[in-house]
Design an enzyme around this catalytic site. Structure first.
Site, mmCIF file in Angstrom:
data_model
loop_
_atom_site.group_PDB
_atom_site.id
_atom_site.type_symbol
_atom_site.label_atom_id
_atom_site.label_comp_id
_atom_site.label_asym_id
_atom_site.label_seq_id
_atom_site.Cartn_x
_atom_site.Cartn_y
_atom_site.Cartn_z
ATOM 1 N N HIS A 183 -6.928 -12.749 4.130
ATOM 2 C CA HIS A 183 -5.704 -11.971 3.695
ATOM 3 C C HIS A 183 -4.994 -11.428 5.067
ATOM 4 O O HIS A 183 -5.606 -11.742 6.095
ATOM 5 C CB HIS A 183 -6.162 -10.610 2.836
ATOM 6 N N TYR A 220 -9.915 -0.240 1.788
ATOM 7 C CA TYR A 220 -9.547 -0.287 3.101
ATOM 8 C C TYR A 220 -9.383 0.947 3.763
ATOM 9 O O TYR A 220 -8.686 1.959 2.907
ATOM 10 C CB TYR A 220 -8.279 -1.273 3.495
ATOM 11 N N ASP A 221 -9.611 1.263 4.790
ATOM 12 C CA ASP A 221 -9.240 2.530 5.553
ATOM 13 C C ASP A 221 -8.400 2.239 6.692
ATOM 14 O O ASP A 221 -8.830 1.320 7.334
ATOM 15 C CB ASP A 221 -10.542 3.387 6.057
ATOM 16 N N TYR A 222 -7.354 3.033 7.064
ATOM 17 C CA TYR A 222 -6.169 2.677 7.827
ATOM 18 C C TYR A 222 -6.179 3.789 8.797
ATOM 19 O O TYR A 222 -5.897 4.914 8.207
ATOM 20 C CB TYR A 222 -4.927 2.437 7.377
ATOM 21 N N ASP A 234 0.688 -1.246 0.028
ATOM 22 C CA ASP A 234 -0.055 -0.071 0.010
ATOM 23 C C ASP A 234 0.714 1.226 -0.092
ATOM 24 O O ASP A 234 0.405 2.217 -0.451
ATOM 25 C CB ASP A 234 -0.927 -0.132 0.978
ATOM 26 N N ASP A 288 24.532 4.642 15.091
ATOM 27 C CA ASP A 288 23.236 5.096 14.703
ATOM 28 C C ASP A 288 22.553 4.054 14.134
ATOM 29 O O ASP A 288 22.809 3.616 12.951
ATOM 30 C CB ASP A 288 23.531 6.299 13.792
ATOM 31 N N GLU A 318 3.121 0.867 -3.697
ATOM 32 C CA GLU A 318 2.368 0.810 -4.892
ATOM 33 C C GLU A 318 1.309 1.963 -5.193
ATOM 34 O O GLU A 318 1.285 2.544 -6.285
ATOM 35 C CB GLU A 318 1.815 -0.415 -5.260
#
Lengths: 675, 675
Positions: free
Chosen positions: A466, A411-413, A323, A616, A326
């Site tokens: 999924h 989808y909403d994240y 996501d 680091d 792409e």
């Protein structure tokens, strides 16, 4: 005279501001402004635009100044505010003549200072522009019209969308997507009504259909029960909830200057990137005892979100989305709705990304920042052991949340960065939106004699199995840059001393990772606390100053490691990796993820097995979910939440919120509300 | 005339109420009222009190009516409200003549209906009364005075407390505790200032010191830096937080009748028990589609909290507390502070337990109930794929929380039961309070060449390693009593079909546990979803109706399984057990946990390997933490939170909150506040 000076000063400021967008003090990590995005466009188009070839902008972002430059600017800025910020530049990826070019634009000189032809595998983020054009192609494609006729579907009610196709061992791969279509008649929930079995392959560079299949006619799931807009629903409504609001009668406790936030004992900067969305930088916490800010997080972001679906059939096998790389977790950020996406006390920030043509696109309310009070307890104790006295001390917990929502197609994240006065940073992810749905012939599980690779959610509606893997990039600089990664292993000790009645106990055995190989961890295999420490700094008591990772939902990939999607997503093979800081190693799945072959991923970089002790370092953490859909997830899914915590561990000499007072006890307020 | 009737009615009501405490409609699961506790006392003392023997009350609780009685009352009550509640009885454990007696008192007949002499191992919960008396014994004990003199400690600044000692293979064990002492001069934080090396063994039945040791003189840690009362602290204070309050201008959305709560689509009952604290019963959710309430949870509670410390030395090896069975998670509940322990919109409930002498003791504000709005999102979706239209639908998330805090000596446990309109029940635990501290000679880790079994937190101050295991009893009745336990195993499938470009995918293989042995799960070993389903009910689509367990922080015991504390705490050997419902199997660690030998635990009951398929079953879930203390946890510990979720999974036909409207968008309220 005074007046005159003031006017002159204002005029000078205006001049200055028009060139550098100075609605605020500029910060070298600020995301590109709309005029900077325009400037990039103008500079590049001047050099490249021809009549014959289109040029498209796929990535336009801040070319981040080197860490030492930021740090010296920061320390100088804090002390004297004299040093000019490092040169401001943009890093740009364009497609031109079917090639990917990496261009660096310098703003002060208004010029291209470097151009590189990318020769590796994979392609940059898909632009919305090309996705839209690609999605239109079927409508003028005869075989598609024939497919619709065969199904008695009116073309005016059809919508299509472009999907990335991954890489499955092909030696050569063109920049193709698959375009799949939906029947939108009677419902906004297009994803619930796929025209299963129909797919067009579109070459994005040619912008034409180069392949087409219509494998079988499957009933389009019915519209009934798929709608999620309140305005389109019929009663009865419910469950009913009474109004509830957060109020802060002394106003908010935080200040925002540009993209820099200051709240309670925290300061940090909110950045934005088209590929990954929110970037939290330079998070430092004020140490009351030592009366200074101390560094915690140089930079944190979600580097990649890998979502492989688990249906091997022709129409679904390639559905293994990345996501960030792409689709762009930044360009897919949604405008947040006041009062619902964020509480009433939230403050909003916009974001800007570049369209295909290089023009800036505004995402209004891309971020919200709010003080969260969930009724929780920061710390407490009741003491009844002292005669004739009951002591109760309680501090209520308030935190600061930076929220964004990336909506990648269905989808909403919900992405939360939560800062606590105790020094903890909580990183939350909420999954909601709409499932990936396949149409099928079944209406009841009784009919099913095969593996349908999902759950039957409604008639003809299958929610495909999924995963969601969220890989965080966490460049922790715990009280300075040189850090080490320590596993505090808890080990059972068998008691040998016969005078001790116990047979066993556990103790801690600390193990400092020397190289990258030592630091790969699959959480859950061994009981360990995982810390990033500053090996050269200790508390007065002599403990190593550190922060530890308190994991949330842990997920391990289930695909074979030599399967193509898993080669591309090999950065999920461990829940934790540690790498030495390297400016170019930022995107766990690579910068060119579309059609990538996994050769530019964290898993590959880490093969060098570099030294990571007292250096680091960057901590990479993958959390996530295997998702077996359930009927409750349909037609829109109640949020499934997860998250993890970075918690100070011997970073402070003692409880840093011991001397915090609870906000004033506010009795039930007497309010007049505006609706 | 009318007036007269009213008066008569009021008088009748008064008569009725004086006999049955009718501030509300009585519910058969209501905890014992103060007058019932008094009645129990009077009835029992009448039978047992003699001049020569003391009788002490260790457990006084509701003798819960049998499940069928409750259920028929409930269904009758719902329909016609005619059936009388089942006979109300108390279950009582007293110590009398050095024996434990189990007495059942019937309230309607005001008589003892059964008395049983307990002949098994172990002793009941320690009463506060006897702990207090035992803690006083050292002050008149010459060797103790000598120990104090040796240390130059003024006895007037010393406080002692009683600690359970477990069982370490002794063939006979008396009812002993160890009394350890603290120097409280200059700080309320006694636990931070132990008189290490000094301990008296007290026989509670004899109430005398039967053993004493003064092993070595260790410096008492200094008072500086141990204080946690704001009133005793010096500036600078901070970090400073601005006031923040939750307001509900239409009032709260829930109603409480007695102990029965109704909110949004939930109804449930809040009980109280001296041993385990909060009990949530009869939780049912309204199904909008089917227009009826459906059962979810018949009863849920924290059955045991096991806290083994990990220092094998003489003074600490036995420190392996069972906070429910030894100390009483109910009687240790703290009075919650409005505005800090719970938000301003909370409503409080009191609780009553019996003192040693049988008299009722009130815990004011033992529970708080409040609507929680943390700014979270219940569900959302933004749709940009439809041309010329952007759809955004968002519902904000509000839930209902029932909170209690059990303070067991030094530790404070925040216990939340959170009900969500989506059908989820979230069970949260917050750990705060004060660490178990051992005094040592060290002031810096440089000096340490041995295993000190803890973290050096301050000069001479060691926070001992320990665990917290929370074992929940969850009698889920998913849409009815007969349920099954299903593991939905996610298994990798290797693709054999050469035409498919993928090499692998995962799918689900469901496994219904036939017997108890099948249902023991260590979470994290295999990817599985764990469900309780109703095998005789299916959704219209044919999916099994169920709820699944979404685990939180998973902990596996690290002690050897044949070590004594682990034999007693063997119920933690698995994260999940399932047993057939059995009224007597409620306390995972047994009912007589002090000096127990593990012969009456979940692990033993479960050895019978009973059938659990399509039966009334109980799910036991253990979550918890290994705790390696850090300096931040001193002198009082910022809350460490964990929890798990019970989530409807094909319980509803579709998203049950699809048709929920967000509470009215309330603009920034204009409030006048009362301080």
């Amino acid at each position: 005279m005074k007046m005159k000076l003031k006017l002159i000063f204002s005029f000078l400021l205006m001049l200055l501001c028009s060139s550098i967008e100075c609605s605020h003090i500029p910060h070298p990590l600020d995301p590109l402004t709309p005029s900077e995005i325009n400037l990039v466009r103008n500079i590049i188009l001047k050099s490249y635009q021809t009549k014959h070839y289109n040029l498209t902008f796929h990535y336009v972002g801040l070319q981040e100044p080197d860490k030492p430059l930021i740090q010296s600017w920061l320390s100088s800025n804090t002390k004297t505010k004299t040093l000019l910020p490092p040169p401001r530049q943009a890093f740009v990826i364009v497609r031109f003549q079917k090639q990917s070019l990496e261009i660096i634009v310098d703003f002060s000189t208004r010029s291209i200072i470097s151009t590189k032809l990318y020769k590796g595998q994979g392609y940059p983020i898909l632009t919305f522009g090309e996705q839209t054009i690609a999605s239109q192609l079927p409508f003028t494609y005869e075989p598609f019209k024939h497919s619709l006729n065969k199904r008695n579907i009116n073309i005016s009610n059809v919508l299509c969308a472009a999907f990335t196709v991954g890489w499955f061992g092909e030696e050569k791969s063109k920049r193709t997507v698959k375009v799949k279509c939906y029947y939108k008649n009677g419902s906004a929930n297009l994803y619930a009504r796929p025209l299963e079995g129909v797919a067009a392959v579109v070459d994005l560079d040619e912008m034409k259909i180069v392949g087409y299949s219509d494998r079988h006619v499957i009933p389009v799931p019915k519209a009934e029960g798929t709608e999620y807009r309140a305005s389109k629903m019929k009663p009865p409504f419910g469950p009913m909830l009474k109004g509830i609001a957060v109020s802060q009668h002394d106003g908010p406790g935080f200040t925002i200057q540009g993209h820099s936030v200051s709240w309670a004992n925290w300061v940090f900067h909110i950045g934005f990137d088209i590929q990954v969305g929110p970037i939290i930088s330079l998070a430092s916490i004020y140490d009351l005892e030592n009366q200074k800010y101390r560094e915690v997080l140089y930079k944190g972001l979600i580097s990649e979100v890998f979502v492989p679906y688990q249906d091997p059939s022709e129409e679904w096998y390639y559905t293994t989305y990345f996501d960030c790389g792409e689709y762009g977790f930044g360009q897919t950020m949604s405008s947040l709705q006041p009062f619902t996406d964020c509480p009433a006390n939230a403050v909003f920030l916009d974001a800007y990304y570049s369209a295909s043509d290089g023009t800036p696109v505004k995402i209004s309310n891309a971020f919200c920042i709010f003080e969260k009070y969930a009724g929780d307890i920061m710390w407490r104790h009741t003491e009844i052991a002292i005669p004739n006295e009951v002591i109760t001390e309680v501090r209520s917990d308030v935190s600061l949340v930076v929220r964004s929502v990336s909506t990648v197609g269905n989808y909403d994240y919900v992405i939360d960065w939560e800062f606590k006065p105790s020094g903890s940073i909580k990183l939350g992810v909420g999954l909601t939106g709409i499932l990936g749905i396949k149409a099928g012939t079944y209406t009841n599980t009784d009919q099913i004699k095969e593996d349908i690779h999902g759950t039957l959610l409604a008639d003809n509606t299958i929610g495909i199995y999924h995963d969601h893997f969220f890989t965080y990039y966490l460049d922790l600089d715990i009280d300075g840059e040189a850090n080490s990664f320590v596993k505090t292993n808890l080990e059972t000790v068998r008691v040998k001393d016969q005078t001790i009645p116990r047979k066993s106990y556990w103790t801690v055995v600390k193990e400092t990772a020397r190289t990258e190989a030592d630091a790969r961890v699959n959480i859950g295999i061994k009981p360990s606390e995982l810390l990033v420490v500053n090996p050269s700094k200790k508390t007065k008591q002599g403990n190593q100053i550190g922060y530890r990772l308190l994991p949330g939902p842990i997920v391990h990939p289930l695909l074979l490691t030599d399967d193509y999607p898993q080669i591309r997503g090999a950065f999920t093979n461990y829940n934790v990796w540690v790498t030495p800081y390297n400016k170019t190693e930022k995107w766990a799945g690579g910068l060119y993820v579309d059609h990538s072959r996994g050769d530019d991923t964290l898993a590959v970089w880490s093969l060098r097995d570099r030294k990571i002790e007292n250096k680091d370092i960057v901590l990479w953490h993958t959390m996530g979910f295997h998702h077996v859909p359930s009927q409750e997830d349909f037609p829109v899914m109640p949020t499934l939440s997860g998250g993890f915590e970075l918690r100070p561990t011997n970073f402070f000499e003692s409880n840093p919120v011991l001397k915090t007072k609870s906000p004033k006890a506010v009795h039930w307020p007497n309010c007049t509300f505006q609706h």
